[in-house]
Design a protein around this motif. Structure first.
Motif: not given
Length: 189
Positions: A90-108
Motif C-alpha cells: 500500500a505504501s508503494a502504491v502511494e509513492r507511485m501515485l505521488d510520482q504520477a501526480e508530480e508529472t502532471r505539471n510537466e505534462i501540462r
C-alpha cells in the motif's frame, strides 16, 4: 535565296533558339531554388515540432506507466489486506501515485508546447490524451483512498480508464505521424 540571306536567317534562328534555351534553363533553376528553400523551411519547422511531440509522448507514457503499475499493486494490496505485506505494498502504491501526480505539471507544460507548435488535430489529440490520463489518475486516487479507508476499491473503472487513456495516446501518436510525414502540414485522413 542567296547564301548571304540564308546565313543571316540561320544565325537569327540559332540565336533565338539559344536565347530561348537560356531563358528556360534560368526559369527551371529559379523554380528548383524555390523548391529547395521551401523544403528547408519545412524541415526547420518540423524538427522543433518533433522534439516537442517526443517530449510530450515520453512524459505522458512515464505517467501512464506509473499509474498502471500502481493500479496492479493496488489490486494486490486489496487482496492482501490484513497480512504483513499489505502495508508495504500500500505504501508503494502511494509513492507511485505521488510520482504520477508530480508529472502532471510537466505534462501540462508540454501539452501547451504541443498546442503552440502543432496543427490543430495534433493539439486536440494531445489534449484528449491529457484529459483521459487525468481521469485515469483520478480513479487511482479514489482507489487508494478506498483502500486506506478499509473498503475494497472497485478496480473495473480504473482498468477501463487505463485502456481509454492508452487509446487516446495512440491517437496522438497517429496524429503526430501524420503531421510530421506530410511536408505541407495537411491532414491526410
Amino acid at each position: 535565296m542567296d547564301a548571304g540571306l540564308a546565313a543571316v536567317l540561320g544565325a537569327a534562328v540559332g540565336a533565338a533558339g539559344t536565347g530561348s534555351a537560356a531563358v528556360i534553363a534560368a526559369l527551371l533553376a529559379r523554380s528548383q531554388g524555390l523548391l529547395q528553400v521551401h523544403a528547408e523551411h519545412q524541415r526547420s519547422i518540423r524538427e522543433p515540432r518533433k522534439a516537442t511531440y517526443v517530449a510530450f509522448a515520453e512524459a505522458w507514457y512515464k505517467q501512464h506507466s506509473l499509474i498502471t503499475e500502481a493500479w496492479a499493486r493496488l489490486e494486490v494490496a486489496a487482496r492482501l489486506r490484513g497480512t504483513p505485506a499489505y502495508e508495504e505494498i500500500a505504501s508503494a502504491v502511494e509513492r507511485m501515485l505521488d510520482q504520477a501526480e508530480e508529472t502532471r505539471n510537466e505534462i501540462r507544460h508540454l501539452g501547451s508546447a504541443v498546442q503552440i507548435e502543432g496543427p490543430l488535430w495534433v493539439s486536440l489529440a494531445a489534449l484528449k490524451s491529457q484529459v483521459e490520463q487525468l481521469e485515469h489518475l483520478h480513479l487511482l486516487q479514489e482507489g487508494v483512498t478506498a483502500l486506506r479507508s478499509g473498503t475494497s476499491p472497485d478496480l473495473r473503472p480504473l482498468d477501463a480508464a487505463g485502456l481509454k487513456a492508452a487509446a487516446t495516446y495512440e491517437d496522438f501518436l497517429t496524429a503526430v505521424s501524420d503531421s510530421l510525414g506530410d511536408p505541407v502540414g495537411r491532414r491526410r485522413r
